[in-house]
Enzyme design. Structure first.
Site, mmCIF file in Angstrom:
data_model
loop_
_atom_site.group_PDB
_atom_site.id
_atom_site.type_symbol
_atom_site.label_atom_id
_atom_site.label_comp_id
_atom_site.label_asym_id
_atom_site.label_seq_id
_atom_site.Cartn_x
_atom_site.Cartn_y
_atom_site.Cartn_z
ATOM 1 N N ASP A 1 0.882 -1.153 0.060
ATOM 2 C CA ASP A 1 -0.062 -0.039 0.117
ATOM 3 C C ASP A 1 0.836 1.198 -0.027
ATOM 4 O OD1 ASP A 1 -2.090 -1.703 0.341
ATOM 5 O OD2 ASP A 1 -1.871 -1.702 2.685
ATOM 6 N N GLU B 1 -11.640 -0.049 -3.371
ATOM 7 C CA GLU B 1 -10.695 0.462 -2.277
ATOM 8 C C GLU B 1 -9.836 1.300 -2.956
ATOM 9 O OE1 GLU B 1 -9.265 -2.822 -0.058
ATOM 10 O OE2 GLU B 1 -8.206 -3.618 -1.791
#
Length: 782
Positions: free
Chosen positions: A207, A405
C-alpha cells in the site's frame, strides 16, 4: 472455549506471562479492550485491592467486552496449556446479586474464545482459577487477553446488568514460554542487481504512499513483514494476517533506487502512538503549516472500521496523537453506507484547502445488483479542518466505476486525478453481472479526471491506469492492489505493490506478502495517462549516489541475507530525533550494494564503517560492479566484541560512477553489525595551469601552423611543442607569460590536426608534467 479445572496440571518450563498482574505499577501494560469500534471505557487503579496496594477498576464501559486487556502476542503458542488465575469484584448497587465474568482471548478479527469463567457475588472478590489449552490449529499472531461480562447485543438497555463497573487484581497466566521466534531474515536475493523493482530485498511493504518533500521521496507502507514467520525447515511462512499489523514501514530515497530503511512506526496497539486504535493499514501522508508550524500528518486505516491520523515534526517523526478517538468512523457525516471506512488518502490543494479520500468494500444491498457491480458508490471525499486532524461538512460520494478500495488523488495543471483499485465481483457486488463497456476489470487500477476535488460523477471515469500486476509478474502475484502518484523533480511516478519478493522466496505459491514498486507515469497531450507497465527494471536512477558523507549503512540498493533493526540513539545522517537503524544478521557470504556511486575523477581514498564486532575475524570487502567484482579494499572488523568502533581501509580503483558492494566474510555465525559508512575523497593529483591554442595562417601562398602556450600558474614551466611539421622547446616560461611558435609547412593545403604541448614544472617541490593537445582546422592557401 471454557477451560477445565483440573486440580493438578504440569507445565514445562513454567513462566509467568502477565506483566504487572497486581497493578502495583498502576495500569502499565494494561488497556481497555478496543477490538471493536464500539468498545470503550476508562481504566484506573483503586486502593480497594484483593492484595497489595492497588487493583484495577474499569468504568464507563460501552460494551460487555469493554474490560482490562493485556497483549500476549508472542508469548503464547498454539497447542499449549496455561493456568489462569485472577480476582474480580463488582459492587453495583442496582446490579444483580451474582454475575458471571469471563477471561477471554481475542485472536484477531472476529475470533474470540472464552478461556475461564467465574460467577461472582456482588461485593465479594471472586476467584478465576482454571486452565485453558489453545487449539493446535489456532493462529496466535494476535493474542490479547481481556476480562468481560457475557455478551449481549444491546447492553445499554440494561446497563446495571451488563455494563457495571468492576475491579480486577492478581492476574496470572503461567505456562511454557513460546519457542524462539523464527528468523525473518530473507536469505535469497530478492531484488536482483541492476533491477530497481521491488524497492527492497530484505523486507516487505504494501500500500505504498509516495510523498516528496525537500528533495527527498518518502514511502509509507503497511508493514507486511510484521507477521512474516518462515518455517525454519521449509522457509515458507503462514499466510499474511492483516489483523496483526499495527506498524507502518518507512523508507526514503533521493534517487529512487537506493532506499534508506527508517524502520517501523509503532502507530497502533497498546504501545502505539495512538493506543486507542488496533491496526495501521494503507498509510497516507500530507504536510501543512498549522498556526505557523510546519507539520506532517500520517493517516492510516484502523482495520476496516475506521481511519485515523497522527502528527509528526518531520516526515520521519517523532510522532504524536492529537486525537483520542478515530478521525473517520460510523458517525462521520456522509460516511453512512460505506462498509469499509479505511484507506485514508489526504490531498492538500494549491490553495491550501485540505481533503481526505476514504472508503471501500462491499456495495450497499439497497442498490440494484447491476449498480452494485458497476457503480457501487463506496468511496467518499470529505474536507479536512485547517488543523488536518478534524473534518468539516459532509462527505461526498465518489462514483468510481467498479470501485473496491485505495482511492488517491493528485493534481496536474488544473486537473485532479483520482485513482482506485477495482473489485473482483462476487456476491458483495451484485453477483454475476455484466460490466459496462470500458469499465475496469477485476483488480485493476482505474482513474477519473475532474476539475473539482469534491465532484466525482461516474462520467469523470477516464480509463485504466494500471492492469492487474499478475499480467506483468506472472503466477502468484495477483490479487488487489493499492497505488499512489507523486511528483518528483518534474516527473510523475506511480507506486503499486506486488508479491514479487515473496515469489522469489517461495516460487509461484505466495502467501500474500507484498513488496513496493515504482514506475514513471506519463501523459498524453489531452491529459489522459499512458497506461503503466509493471517491470522489474523500474525507474531510472534520478542521480548518482554521493558517497562523501556519513550515511546510514541501511541505505540499500540490493541485499543478500541481511536484516535491519532499530538501536538506541538518533541517526547520524538524519538527526538525533530520527530513529537509528543498523544492518544486522550479517553472515559469511551476505552482502549489500549501492547503485551508481559517484566517486568522481579523483576517486575515493578510504572508506570508514562504524561497526560492532560480534566475534573475531570479520571483514568487509568493498567490491566494484558486482557482488563478486574486483576488491577495491578490505575493512578488518576488529575491536572489542560487542562495542561500537570505527574501522577504515584504503581503496584502489574506486573512481568514476559505478555500483559498489559491501561483501561480508568471516567465520560462521553472526559477524558484526554496521551502523554508518563514509568514503573519503582522494586528494587531486598536482597539476599545472596551462592553456594551449593552435591555429593556421597563409604566408606567400603557403600554410603556417601556429601554437601558443600561456602559463596561468604561479611557477615557471618548460614547454615543448610537437606537430606534424616539427618541434620547438622553451626551457622556461615565467608565470603569466607565453611561449609562441610558428611551424612552416611549405604546403598550400594542410588537413585538420593538433599540436601537442608537453609542459613540465615543479609544484610544492614535486616534478609535474602534463601533455595538452590543441586542435587546428584544415587550411587552404592555394
Amino acid at each position: 472455549m471454557t477451560a477445565s479445572f483440573a486440580a493438578t496440571t504440569s507445565y514445562a518450563a513454567e513462566e509467568e506471562l502477565i506483566l504487572n498482574g497486581g497493578f502495583e505499577n498502576g495500569t502499565a501494560s494494561w488497556f481497555v479492550n478496543n477490538g471493536n469500534g464500539t468498545d470503550g471505557g476508562t481504566l484506573a487503579t483503586t486502593t480497594d485491592a484483593y492484595s497489595g496496594a492497588n487493583a484495577a477498576i474499569v468504568t464507563g464501559r460501552t460494551t460487555t467486552g469493554s474490560g482490562p486487556m493485556q497483549d500476549l502476542t508472542g508469548k503464547v503458542s498454539a497447542g499449549q496449556t496455561y493456568a489462569l488465575k485472577a480476582r474480580i469484584k463488582y459492587e453495583n448497587a442496582n446490579g444483580p446479586a451474582t454475575k458471571q465474568f469471563f477471561a477471554t482471548m481475542h485472536y484477531g478479527g472476529s475470533t474470540y474464545t472464552n478461556l475461564v469463567n467465574v460467577t461472582a457475588t456482588k461485593g465479594q472478590w471472586a476467584y478465576f482459577n482454571g486452565t485453558f489449552t489453545i487449539p493446535a490449529g489456532q493462529s496466535v499472531s494476535t493474542a490479547r487477553l481481556f476480562f468481560e461480562t457475557p455478551w449481549t447485543q444491546t447492553p445499554s438497555t440494561a446497563p446495571d446488568t451488563h455494563l457495571m463497573d468492576f475491579k480486577l487484581d492478581d492476574v496470572s497466566v503461567i505456562g511454557a514460554p513460546p519457542p524462539a521466534a523464527p528468523s525473518k531474515t530473507i536469505e535469497v536475493v530478492g531484488k536482483l542487481p541492476g533491477e530497481h523493482n521491488p524497492l527492497l530485498g530484505h523486507k516487505f511493504g504494501a500500500d505504498g504512499f509516495g510523498f516528496a518533500d525537500n528533495g527527498r521521496v518518502y514511502m509509507y507502507m503497511t508493514n507486511d513483514t510484521q507477521g512474516y514467520a518462515p518455517d525454519p525447515v521449509t522457509g515458507i511462512s503462514a499466510g499474511i494476517n492483516y489483523g496483526s499489523i499495527n506498524q507502518v514501514t518507512l523508507i526514503s530515497s533521493t534517487d529512487l533506487v537506493n532506499w534508506t530503511d527508517h524502520g517501523e512506526i509503532q502507530v497502533a496497539g497498546p504501545n502505539g502512538v495512538a493506543p486507542f486504535t488496533g491496526n495501521s493499514w494503507a498509510p497516507g501522508m500530507a504536510k501543512k503549516v498549522v498556526n505557523g508550524v510546519e507539520k506532517y500528518f500520517l493517516y492510516y486505516a484502523n482495520g476496516g472500521g475506521s481511519s485515523n491520523v497522527i502528527t509528526g515534526d518531520s516526515p520521519i517523526g517523532p510522532w504524536t496523537s492529537e486525537r483520542t478517538s478515530t478521525l473517520i468512523n460510523g458517525s462521520t457525516p456522509g460516511a453512512q453506507g460505506v462498509s469499509w471506512l479505511f484507506d485514508p488518502a489526504p490531498f492538500v490543494d494549491d490553495d491550501g484547502e485540505e481533503y481526505l479520500f476514504f472508503g471501500g468494500g462491499p456495495a450497499s444491498t439497497s442498490m440494484p445488483a447491476a449498480e452494485r457491480f458497476n457503480n457501487p458508490k463506496n468511496i467518499r471525499v470529505i474536507e479536512l479542518g485547517d488543523d488536518m486532524v478534524s473534518t468539516e461538512g459532509t462527505a461526498a460520494v465518489v462514483d468510481a466505476p467498479v470501485a473496491f478500495e485505495a482511492s488517491q488523488v493528485f493534481k496536474r495543471g488544473d486537473k485532479y486525478y483520482l485513482s482506485y483499485s477495482s473489485h473482483f465481483g462476487g456476491s458483495d457486488f451484485g453477483g454475476n453481472q455484466t460490466p459496462l463497456a470500458g469499465y475496469p476489470g477485476g483488480g485493476q487500477i482505474g482513474y477519473m479526471m475532474s476539475e473539482d476535488p469534491m465532484s466525482w460523477p461516474k462520467e469523470a471515469y477516464a480509463g485504466v491506469m494500471f492492469p492487474n500486476q499478475s499480467q506483468f509478474f506472472g503466477a502468484g502475484t495477483g490479487g488487489n492492489n493499492h497505488q499512489s502518484v507523486f511528483e518528483y523533480e518534474g516527473k510523475y511516478y506511480f507506486t503499486y505493490h506486488a508479491p514479487t519478493l515473496n515469489k522469489r522466496i517461495n516460487g509461484n505459491t505466495t502467501q500474500g506478502y507484498r513488496s513496493p514498486h515504482i514506475e514513471e507515469l506519463t501523459f498524453k497531450e489531452d491529459g489522459t495517462v499512458n497506461q503503466v507497465v509493471g517491470t522489474y527494471a523500474g525507474v531510472d536512477q534520478v542521480r548518482d549516489f554521493d558517497p562523501y558523507r556519513v550515511f546510514e549503512a541501511e541505505t540499500l540498493g540490493w541485499t543478500k541475507g541481511i536484516a535491519t533493526a532499530k538501536v538506541a540513539g538518533g541517526s547520524a545522517e538524519f538527526g538525533s530525533t530520527a530513529p537509528n537503524l543498523v544492518v544486522k544478521d550479517v553472515d559469511n557470504g551476505d552482502w549489500t550494494g549501492l547503485s551508481s556511486v559517484a566517486f568522481g575523477e579523483n576517486g575515493a581514498a578510504t572508506v570508514t564503517a562504524k561497526v560492532k564486532p560480534l566475534q573475531a575475524g570479520g571483514k568487509i570487502q568493498v567490491r566494484l560492479g558486482a557482488p563478486d567484482g574486483p576488491v577495491a579494499g578490505t575493512i578488518e572488523v576488529d575491536g572489542a566484541t560487542g562495542a561500537w568502533t570505527e574501522v577504515t581501509a584504503e581503496l584502489e580503483g574506486a573512481t568514476g560512477s559505478q555500483d559498489v558492494y559491501f561483501a561480508y566474510t568471516g567465520p560462521s555465525g553472526d559477524l558484526f553489525e554496521v551502523d554508518t559508512i563514509e568514503f573519503a575523497e582522494a586528494d587531486a593529483a598536482p597539476s599545472l595551469d596551462v592553456s594551449v591554442i593552435a591555429g593556421t595562417r597563409c604566408v606567400a601562398g603557403k600554410t603556417v601552423v601556429t601554437a601558443q602556450a600561456t602559463n596561468n600558474d604561479d611557477v615557471a614551466i618548460s614547454v615543448a611543442f610537437a606537430s606534424s611539421f616539427g618541434a620547438k622547446s622553451f626551457a622556461s616560461v615565467a608565470p603569466g607569460k607565453n611561449a609562441v611558435h610558428a611551424f612552416t609547412t611549405r604546403l598550400a593545403n594542410v588537413p585538420a590536426s593538433t599540436v601537442t604541448a608537453h609542459v613540465s614544472g615543479s609544484v610544492d617541490g614535486s616534478p609535474v608534467s602534463v601533455d595538452v593537445e590543441a586542435p587546428y582546422d584544415a587550411k587552404s592557401c592555394g
